[in-house]
Design a protein around this motif. Sequence first.
Motif: not given
Length: 115
Positions: A6-12, A20-31, A54-62
Amino acid sequence: MDNLGHCEKCITKIAFSDSIDTLTIPYEANGAIIFNAGDLDGNKTDELLVIPGWFNSCLGTQWVYTYRINKWDTVASGQINRCIPQNTIKKIKNGLFQMTQYMDGQDSITTMKIK
């Protein structure tokens, strides 16, 4: 990251091969799955649709991101069934698009604006 993965302070960060500048996503978005949503606002740069893994469900945010004035901004978000990933964005005209969202077990189309 803790010993359970688990990662509480991860960014992607998503880097590009041009200026073009790097897009920084303020949460873990591995995969994450990334789609080119096309130029939704007519500013001659394409918007991105990002669907984080996400590791435990099909429902998520886009998330829809736009690049303007030399920085990335979030312009829209909605629910999605990540187990059936697809580009859910359809341009209507400059600044106006439809996003297909997965809500209450079925698809729903929402019209959104880029301001």
